[in-house]
Design a protein around this motif. Structure first.
Motif, PDB file in Angstrom:
ATOM      1  N   ALA A  57     107.914  40.157  11.449  1.00  0.00           N
ATOM      2  CA  ALA A  57     108.057  38.903  12.203  1.00  0.00           C
ATOM      3  C   ALA A  57     108.608  39.179  13.596  1.00  0.00           C
ATOM      4  O   ALA A  57     108.118  38.611  14.581  1.00  0.00           O
ATOM      5  CB  ALA A  57     108.964  37.924  11.450  1.00  0.00           C
ATOM      6  N   ARG A  58     109.596  40.068  13.706  1.00  0.00           N
ATOM      7  CA  ARG A  58     110.153  40.404  15.023  1.00  0.00           C
ATOM      8  C   ARG A  58     109.083  41.020  15.922  1.00  0.00           C
ATOM      9  O   ARG A  58     109.013  40.717  17.112  1.00  0.00           O
ATOM     10  CB  ARG A  58     111.354  41.332  14.880  1.00  0.00           C
ATOM     11  N   MET A  59     108.249  41.896  15.347  1.00  0.00           N
ATOM     12  CA  MET A  59     107.179  42.509  16.141  1.00  0.00           C
ATOM     13  C   MET A  59     106.176  41.456  16.611  1.00  0.00           C
ATOM     14  O   MET A  59     105.777  41.432  17.773  1.00  0.00           O
ATOM     15  CB  MET A  59     106.434  43.569  15.317  1.00  0.00           C
ATOM     16  N   LEU A  60     105.762  40.593  15.695  1.00  0.00           N
ATOM     17  CA  LEU A  60     104.768  39.579  16.039  1.00  0.00           C
ATOM     18  C   LEU A  60     105.319  38.583  17.051  1.00  0.00           C
ATOM     19  O   LEU A  60     104.593  38.118  17.932  1.00  0.00           O
ATOM     20  CB  LEU A  60     104.285  38.858  14.777  1.00  0.00           C
ATOM     21  N   GLU A  61     106.606  38.262  16.935  1.00  0.00           N
ATOM     22  CA  GLU A  61     107.233  37.342  17.885  1.00  0.00           C
ATOM     23  C   GLU A  61     107.272  37.947  19.292  1.00  0.00           C
ATOM     24  O   GLU A  61     107.114  37.229  20.283  1.00  0.00           O
ATOM     25  CB  GLU A  61     108.678  37.037  17.466  1.00  0.00           C
ATOM     26  N   SER A  62     107.468  39.250  19.363  1.00  0.00           N
ATOM     27  CA  SER A  62     107.646  39.886  20.669  1.00  0.00           C
ATOM     28  C   SER A  62     106.345  40.326  21.316  1.00  0.00           C
ATOM     29  O   SER A  62     106.343  40.709  22.483  1.00  0.00           O
ATOM     30  CB  SER A  62     108.575  41.098  20.538  1.00  0.00           C
ATOM     31  N   ASP A  63     105.246  40.287  20.587  1.00  0.00           N
ATOM     32  CA  ASP A  63     103.992  40.801  21.119  1.00  0.00           C
ATOM     33  C   ASP A  63     103.007  39.672  21.380  1.00  0.00           C
ATOM     34  O   ASP A  63     102.558  38.998  20.459  1.00  0.00           O
ATOM     35  CB  ASP A  63     103.376  41.810  20.155  1.00  0.00           C
ATOM     36  N   SER A  64     102.657  39.500  22.637  1.00  0.00           N
ATOM     37  CA  SER A  64     101.773  38.398  23.003  1.00  0.00           C
ATOM     38  C   SER A  64     100.326  38.636  22.585  1.00  0.00           C
ATOM     39  O   SER A  64      99.545  37.695  22.490  1.00  0.00           O
ATOM     40  CB  SER A  64     101.827  38.163  24.508  1.00  0.00           C
ATOM     41  N   SER A  65      99.963  39.876  22.301  1.00  0.00           N
ATOM     42  CA  SER A  65      98.576  40.169  21.924  1.00  0.00           C
ATOM     43  C   SER A  65      98.347  40.112  20.412  1.00  0.00           C
ATOM     44  O   SER A  65      97.222  40.305  19.956  1.00  0.00           O
ATOM     45  CB  SER A  65      98.168  41.548  22.441  1.00  0.00           C
ATOM     46  N   SER A  66      99.382  39.850  19.628  1.00  0.00           N
ATOM     47  CA  SER A  66      99.244  39.893  18.168  1.00  0.00           C
ATOM     48  C   SER A  66      98.291  38.831  17.629  1.00  0.00           C
ATOM     49  O   SER A  66      97.719  39.000  16.561  1.00  0.00           O
ATOM     50  CB  SER A  66     100.605  39.763  17.490  1.00  0.00           C
ATOM     51  N   SER A  67      98.089  37.754  18.379  1.00  0.00           N
ATOM     52  CA  SER A  67      97.185  36.708  17.887  1.00  0.00           C
ATOM     53  C   SER A  67      95.739  37.175  17.855  1.00  0.00           C
ATOM     54  O   SER A  67      94.903  36.565  17.192  1.00  0.00           O
ATOM     55  CB  SER A  67      97.316  35.437  18.718  1.00  0.00           C
ATOM     56  N   SER A  68      95.440  38.267  18.536  1.00  0.00           N
ATOM     57  CA  SER A  68      94.069  38.784  18.507  1.00  0.00           C
ATOM     58  C   SER A  68      93.704  39.333  17.137  1.00  0.00           C
ATOM     59  O   SER A  68      92.531  39.479  16.808  1.00  0.00           O
ATOM     60  CB  SER A  68      93.890  39.871  19.569  1.00  0.00           C
ATOM     61  N   LEU A  69      94.696  39.636  16.316  1.00  0.00           N
ATOM     62  CA  LEU A  69      94.451  40.131  14.954  1.00  0.00           C
ATOM     63  C   LEU A  69      94.239  39.000  13.969  1.00  0.00           C
ATOM     64  O   LEU A  69      93.842  39.220  12.842  1.00  0.00           O
ATOM     65  CB  LEU A  69      95.623  40.991  14.480  1.00  0.00           C
ATOM     66  N   GLY A  70      94.533  37.831  14.364  1.00  0.00           N
ATOM     67  CA  GLY A  70      94.417  36.652  13.523  1.00  0.00           C
ATOM     68  C   GLY A  70      95.415  35.641  14.016  1.00  0.00           C
ATOM     69  O   GLY A  70      96.556  36.007  14.305  1.00  0.00           O
ATOM     70  N   PRO A  71      95.014  34.406  14.126  1.00  0.00           N
ATOM     71  CA  PRO A  71      95.884  33.419  14.766  1.00  0.00           C
ATOM     72  C   PRO A  71      97.112  33.040  13.946  1.00  0.00           C
ATOM     73  O   PRO A  71      98.054  32.479  14.487  1.00  0.00           O
ATOM     74  CB  PRO A  71      94.969  32.217  14.954  1.00  0.00           C
ATOM     75  N   ASN A  72      97.128  33.371  12.662  1.00  0.00           N
ATOM     76  CA  ASN A  72      98.221  32.888  11.819  1.00  0.00           C
ATOM     77  C   ASN A  72      99.021  33.982  11.133  1.00  0.00           C
ATOM     78  O   ASN A  72      99.715  33.716  10.155  1.00  0.00           O
ATOM     79  CB  ASN A  72      97.679  31.889  10.794  1.00  0.00           C
ATOM     80  N   ASN A  73      98.977  35.188  11.653  1.00  0.00           N
ATOM     81  CA  ASN A  73      99.773  36.257  11.051  1.00  0.00           C
ATOM     82  C   ASN A  73     101.262  35.931  11.060  1.00  0.00           C
ATOM     83  O   ASN A  73     101.961  36.150  10.073  1.00  0.00           O
ATOM     84  CB  ASN A  73      99.530  37.594  11.756  1.00  0.00           C
ATOM     85  N   LEU A  74     101.754  35.412  12.173  1.00  0.00           N
ATOM     86  CA  LEU A  74     103.173  35.074  12.257  1.00  0.00           C
ATOM     87  C   LEU A  74     103.504  33.928  11.305  1.00  0.00           C
ATOM     88  O   LEU A  74     104.505  33.985  10.583  1.00  0.00           O
ATOM     89  CB  LEU A  74     103.567  34.723  13.689  1.00  0.00           C
ATOM     90  N   SER A  75     102.667  32.921  11.268  1.00  0.00           N
ATOM     91  CA  SER A  75     102.886  31.792  10.361  1.00  0.00           C
ATOM     92  C   SER A  75     102.938  32.256   8.906  1.00  0.00           C
ATOM     93  O   SER A  75     103.835  31.881   8.154  1.00  0.00           O
ATOM     94  CB  SER A  75     101.780  30.752  10.544  1.00  0.00           C
ATOM     95  N   PHE A  76     101.988  33.086   8.514  1.00  0.00           N
ATOM     96  CA  PHE A  76     101.936  33.567   7.125  1.00  0.00           C
ATOM     97  C   PHE A  76     103.114  34.487   6.820  1.00  0.00           C
ATOM     98  O   PHE A  76     103.621  34.496   5.696  1.00  0.00           O
ATOM     99  CB  PHE A  76     100.618  34.281   6.856  1.00  0.00           C
ATOM    100  N   THR A  77     103.553  35.235   7.813  1.00  0.00           N
ATOM    101  CA  THR A  77     104.726  36.108   7.627  1.00  0.00           C
ATOM    102  C   THR A  77     105.964  35.254   7.379  1.00  0.00           C
ATOM    103  O   THR A  77     106.740  35.517   6.460  1.00  0.00           O
ATOM    104  CB  THR A  77     104.912  37.021   8.851  1.00  0.00           C
ATOM    105  N   TYR A  78     106.155  34.217   8.208  1.00  0.00           N
ATOM    106  CA  TYR A  78     107.286  33.305   7.993  1.00  0.00           C
ATOM    107  C   TYR A  78     107.200  32.663   6.608  1.00  0.00           C
ATOM    108  O   TYR A  78     108.215  32.529   5.911  1.00  0.00           O
ATOM    109  CB  TYR A  78     107.296  32.192   9.042  1.00  0.00           C
TER     110      TYR A  78
END
Length: 127
Positions: A57-78
């Motif tokens: 979650a910390r990595m996804l929060e800090s990386d602006s390009s992470s949404s290119s891997l899927g728009p909801n990775n951070l949401s699903f991680t939370y």
């Protein structure tokens, strides 16, 4: 096994700090981190799963390009962090992460029950 898991997670986290360049992580690196955290969530102890997901979650929060891997990775991680807290009986912490999951979700408005169901289906396919 627990010591080995912690050691591998420690190494992974130390790699994160050295590989991050200008707050941009490579997509291959992020894919690998997502895979590692998800494996710990599904197959590791609740503690190692929580630790791995929080690091992710910390990595996804800090990386602006992470949404290119899927728009909801951070949401699903939370959401998965919230599920682990819920399973541990910590309803207050679970609620915080469920709210974060809803806030980070990209798509139509969704209720937490539907989001849990969607993630559960994804996790069943992996296990």
């Amino acid at each position: 096994m627990n010591k080995m898991t912690r050691l591998s997670l420690l190494i992974t986290c130390s790699l994160v700090s050295t590989v991050s360049l200008a707050n941009q992580l490579s997509s291959d690196f992020l894919k690998n981190e997502i895979e590692l955290a998800h494996t710990q969530y599904l197959n590791g102890s609740p503690e190692s799963g929580l630790y791995a997901l929080q690091a992710l979650a910390r990595m996804l929060e800090s990386d602006s390009s992470s949404s290119s891997l899927g728009p909801n990775n951070l949401s699903f991680t939370y959401l998965r962090i919230g599920l682990l807290y819920e399973q541990a009986g910590s309803q207050a912490k679970a609620k915080v992460y469920f709210n974060k999951a809803l806030s980070a979700y990209n798509g139509e408005d969704i209720e937490i029950a539907h989001l849990k169901e969607a993630v559960s289906k994804l996790d069943e396919k992996r296990s």
